[in-house]
Write a protein that holds these residues in place. Structure first.
Motif, PDB file in Angstrom:
ATOM      1  N   LEU A   1       0.751  -0.998  -0.021  1.00 16.31           N
ATOM      2  CA  LEU A   1      -0.222  -0.015  -0.140  1.00 16.31           C
ATOM      3  C   LEU A   1       0.898   1.296   0.109  1.00 16.31           C
ATOM      4  O   LEU A   1       1.364   1.621   1.043  1.00 16.31           O
ATOM      5  CB  LEU A   1      -0.930   0.037   1.233  1.00 16.31           C
ATOM      6  CG  LEU A   1      -2.185  -0.463   1.056  1.00 16.31           C
ATOM      7  CD1 LEU A   1      -3.134  -0.516   2.472  1.00 16.31           C
ATOM      8  CD2 LEU A   1      -3.122   0.240  -0.030  1.00 16.31           C
TER       9      LEU A   1
ATOM     10  N   PRO B   1       1.319   4.758   0.182  1.00 14.18           N
ATOM     11  CA  PRO B   1       0.540   5.782   0.749  1.00 14.18           C
ATOM     12  C   PRO B   1       0.703   7.016  -0.418  1.00 14.18           C
ATOM     13  O   PRO B   1      -0.492   7.914  -0.148  1.00 14.18           O
ATOM     14  CB  PRO B   1       1.290   6.155   1.768  1.00 14.18           C
ATOM     15  CG  PRO B   1       2.739   5.853   2.006  1.00 14.18           C
ATOM     16  CD  PRO B   1       2.640   4.528   1.021  1.00 14.18           C
TER      17      PRO B   1
ATOM     18  N   PRO C   1      -2.775   7.325  -5.473  1.00 14.70           N
ATOM     19  CA  PRO C   1      -3.952   7.932  -5.399  1.00 14.70           C
ATOM     20  C   PRO C   1      -5.167   6.863  -5.463  1.00 14.70           C
ATOM     21  O   PRO C   1      -6.251   7.212  -6.157  1.00 14.70           O
ATOM     22  CB  PRO C   1      -4.279   8.880  -6.725  1.00 14.70           C
ATOM     23  CG  PRO C   1      -3.306   8.568  -7.539  1.00 14.70           C
ATOM     24  CD  PRO C   1      -2.254   7.874  -6.806  1.00 14.70           C
TER      25      PRO C   1
ATOM     26  N   SER D   1     -10.365   4.489  -1.777  1.00 17.57           N
ATOM     27  CA  SER D   1     -10.600   3.560  -0.696  1.00 17.57           C
ATOM     28  C   SER D   1     -11.001   2.212  -0.977  1.00 17.57           C
ATOM     29  O   SER D   1     -10.753   1.173  -0.297  1.00 17.57           O
ATOM     30  CB  SER D   1     -11.877   4.093   0.332  1.00 17.57           C
ATOM     31  OG  SER D   1     -11.173   5.352   0.708  1.00 17.57           O
ATOM     32  N   ILE D   2     -11.645   2.115  -2.286  1.00 13.05           N
ATOM     33  CA  ILE D   2     -12.304   0.984  -2.726  1.00 13.05           C
ATOM     34  C   ILE D   2     -11.074   0.207  -3.146  1.00 13.05           C
ATOM     35  O   ILE D   2     -10.942  -0.851  -2.867  1.00 13.05           O
ATOM     36  CB  ILE D   2     -13.064   1.184  -3.776  1.00 13.05           C
ATOM     37  CG1 ILE D   2     -14.449   1.873  -3.516  1.00 13.05           C
ATOM     38  CG2 ILE D   2     -13.656  -0.176  -4.630  1.00 13.05           C
ATOM     39  CD1 ILE D   2     -15.424   2.330  -4.437  1.00 13.05           C
ATOM     40  N   GLU D   3     -10.152   0.724  -3.774  1.00 13.75           N
ATOM     41  CA  GLU D   3      -9.087   0.268  -4.308  1.00 13.75           C
ATOM     42  C   GLU D   3      -8.170  -0.237  -3.185  1.00 13.75           C
ATOM     43  O   GLU D   3      -7.674  -1.479  -3.087  1.00 13.75           O
ATOM     44  CB  GLU D   3      -8.205   0.938  -5.019  1.00 13.75           C
ATOM     45  CG  GLU D   3      -7.699   0.327  -6.613  1.00 13.75           C
ATOM     46  CD  GLU D   3      -7.465   1.335  -7.380  1.00 13.75           C
ATOM     47  OE1 GLU D   3      -7.883   2.728  -7.599  1.00 13.75           O
ATOM     48  OE2 GLU D   3      -6.260   1.165  -8.263  1.00 13.75           O
ATOM     49  N   ARG D   4      -8.056   0.562  -2.078  1.00 10.42           N
ATOM     50  CA  ARG D   4      -7.274   0.075  -1.000  1.00 10.42           C
ATOM     51  C   ARG D   4      -7.921  -1.098  -0.286  1.00 10.42           C
ATOM     52  O   ARG D   4      -7.230  -1.961   0.177  1.00 10.42           O
ATOM     53  CB  ARG D   4      -6.959   1.212  -0.155  1.00 10.42           C
ATOM     54  CG  ARG D   4      -6.540   2.376  -0.889  1.00 10.42           C
ATOM     55  CD  ARG D   4      -6.359   3.824   0.093  1.00 10.42           C
ATOM     56  NE  ARG D   4      -5.362   3.648   1.069  1.00 10.42           N
ATOM     57  CZ  ARG D   4      -4.079   4.196   1.004  1.00 10.42           C
ATOM     58  NH1 ARG D   4      -3.663   4.554  -0.375  1.00 10.42           N
ATOM     59  NH2 ARG D   4      -3.214   4.041   1.842  1.00 10.42           N
ATOM     60  N   ALA D   5      -9.115  -1.017  -0.184  1.00 11.66           N
ATOM     61  CA  ALA D   5      -9.938  -2.283   0.483  1.00 11.66           C
ATOM     62  C   ALA D   5      -9.612  -3.438  -0.300  1.00 11.66           C
ATOM     63  O   ALA D   5      -9.227  -4.467   0.461  1.00 11.66           O
ATOM     64  CB  ALA D   5     -11.324  -1.903   0.899  1.00 11.66           C
ATOM     65  N   LEU D   6      -9.496  -3.415  -1.468  1.00  9.81           N
ATOM     66  CA  LEU D   6      -9.389  -4.448  -2.448  1.00  9.81           C
ATOM     67  C   LEU D   6      -7.911  -4.956  -2.350  1.00  9.81           C
ATOM     68  O   LEU D   6      -7.796  -6.294  -2.655  1.00  9.81           O
ATOM     69  CB  LEU D   6      -9.650  -4.250  -3.949  1.00  9.81           C
ATOM     70  CG  LEU D   6     -11.267  -3.946  -4.159  1.00  9.81           C
ATOM     71  CD1 LEU D   6     -11.698  -3.454  -5.526  1.00  9.81           C
ATOM     72  CD2 LEU D   6     -11.934  -5.262  -3.739  1.00  9.81           C
ATOM     73  N   ILE D   7      -6.888  -4.208  -1.805  1.00 10.03           N
ATOM     74  CA  ILE D   7      -5.661  -4.886  -1.799  1.00 10.03           C
ATOM     75  C   ILE D   7      -5.471  -5.564  -0.462  1.00 10.03           C
ATOM     76  O   ILE D   7      -4.475  -6.265  -0.490  1.00 10.03           O
ATOM     77  CB  ILE D   7      -4.628  -3.508  -1.842  1.00 10.03           C
ATOM     78  CG1 ILE D   7      -4.562  -3.148  -3.290  1.00 10.03           C
ATOM     79  CG2 ILE D   7      -3.301  -3.866  -1.259  1.00 10.03           C
ATOM     80  CD1 ILE D   7      -4.013  -1.923  -3.429  1.00 10.03           C
ATOM     81  N   VAL D   8      -6.451  -5.437   0.490  1.00 14.93           N
ATOM     82  CA  VAL D   8      -6.426  -6.305   1.667  1.00 14.93           C
ATOM     83  C   VAL D   8      -7.320  -7.524   1.057  1.00 14.93           C
ATOM     84  O   VAL D   8      -6.698  -8.958   1.351  1.00 14.93           O
ATOM     85  CB  VAL D   8      -7.172  -5.617   2.784  1.00 14.93           C
ATOM     86  CG1 VAL D   8      -7.342  -6.592   3.910  1.00 14.93           C
ATOM     87  CG2 VAL D   8      -6.107  -4.462   3.275  1.00 14.93           C
ATOM     88  N   LEU D   9      -8.491  -7.403   0.561  1.00 16.71           N
ATOM     89  CA  LEU D   9      -9.146  -8.511  -0.126  1.00 16.71           C
ATOM     90  C   LEU D   9      -8.669  -8.966  -1.324  1.00 16.71           C
ATOM     91  O   LEU D   9      -9.554  -8.685  -2.444  1.00 16.71           O
ATOM     92  CB  LEU D   9     -10.539  -8.021   0.199  1.00 16.71           C
ATOM     93  CG  LEU D   9     -11.187  -7.801   1.617  1.00 16.71           C
ATOM     94  CD1 LEU D   9     -12.639  -6.942   1.717  1.00 16.71           C
ATOM     95  CD2 LEU D   9     -11.231  -9.077   2.389  1.00 16.71           C
TER      96      LEU D   9
END
Lengths: 153, 153
Positions: A9, A11, A14, A17-25
């Motif tokens: 991730l 920081p 850009p 948040s959807i993309e960031r969530a999908l990097i966890v899931l």
DNA sequence: CGGTATCCTATAAGATACTG
DNA sequence: CAGTATCTTATAGGATACCG
């Protein structure tokens, strides 16, 4: 072999948040492991393995990633008379994924239903009132989809 | 070469709705294409391509799958004075995925935030009241996570 | 503009054998 | 029980060239 890490991730970039969530899931197994942990209270390696019918190396990898990402915590678990075993439990951040899984479940029930109907429902503990996942205002009422807008801050 | 199809939905197999939803939203690109379509009203091939920085062959493949899955519809689009162009628009089933994306966005904002804060918010059209994605009872009030339960039907 | 067609690499998925 | 290790296949991802 080093366990493969989640994509990093950065920081600066850009990602929304959807993309960031999908990097966890990262993938389907990540969702399904969290489903087992959150909806069925599965904690032990062998139970994930059997219920998901997932290869052990992949399971190890996904559990590691989810722990790294801070949505599962690896703790010890002792049954009376047995040795301790590892237990994977949702963190508070992991618990909050319940909303995402609830939204997916609701969408699946509505739009790719099984012929024999859904097998799970969302209810309020105690009242057993059926629950939906929806957009809501802070002061209470839920808002129909066509009145939801996404805006740049 | 035949476009690669989505994994099939065998109506017999006991996939839960979450799994069935994930068979439509196969991977990260599928989510991101739907994000563009739903949150930013992107419709044209070239716009998806540029905004997502995705290779054309992959974009073709994901658009095809999402059309197949019934969440996007391929229609024609005519600007005055130009020839018609294909436009990919969310179907009603696709629109309903807004809740899933909203839940992911909310989770990402809370648990993998950007250092400089979120860039998008969910608001009610008209009132501009901020919106959350939550579990709610049919008769109105939203229900805190620790009182949500999932039960076999 | 909206794609196809090729080709290549990286990662996911999975079977199987083994171990403290 | 809870993993490692190894190997193989399948799929995702991506660069590039070309086309009506």
């Amino acid at each position: 072999m080093a366990p493969s890490r989640s994509p990093e991730l950065d920081p600066q970039r850009p990602y929304c948040s959807i993309e960031r969530a999908l990097i966890v899931l990262t993938d389907r197994w990540a969702f399904l492991v969290m489903r087992e942990a959150l909806l069925y209270d599965v904690e032990r390696f062998a139970d994930f393995r059997e219920r998901l019918d997932i290869a052990t190396n992949i399971l190890t990898n996904r559990l590691d990633r989810l722990v790294q990402a801070g949505v599962l915590e690896r703790t010890e678990y002792r049954e009376p008379g047995s040795r301790t075993r590892p237990a994977y439990r949702p963190t508070p951040a992991g618990r909050d994924l319940t909303v995402v899984l609830g939204a997916l479940q609701q969408w699946g029930d509505e739009h790719v239903p099984r012929e024999d109907g859904p097998t799970m429902t969302r209810r309020e503990q105690g009242s057993a009132a059926p629950l939906r996942v929806d957009f809501v205002r802070d002061d209470g009422p839920s808002v129909p989809l066509d009145r939801v807008e996404f805006a740049r801050v």
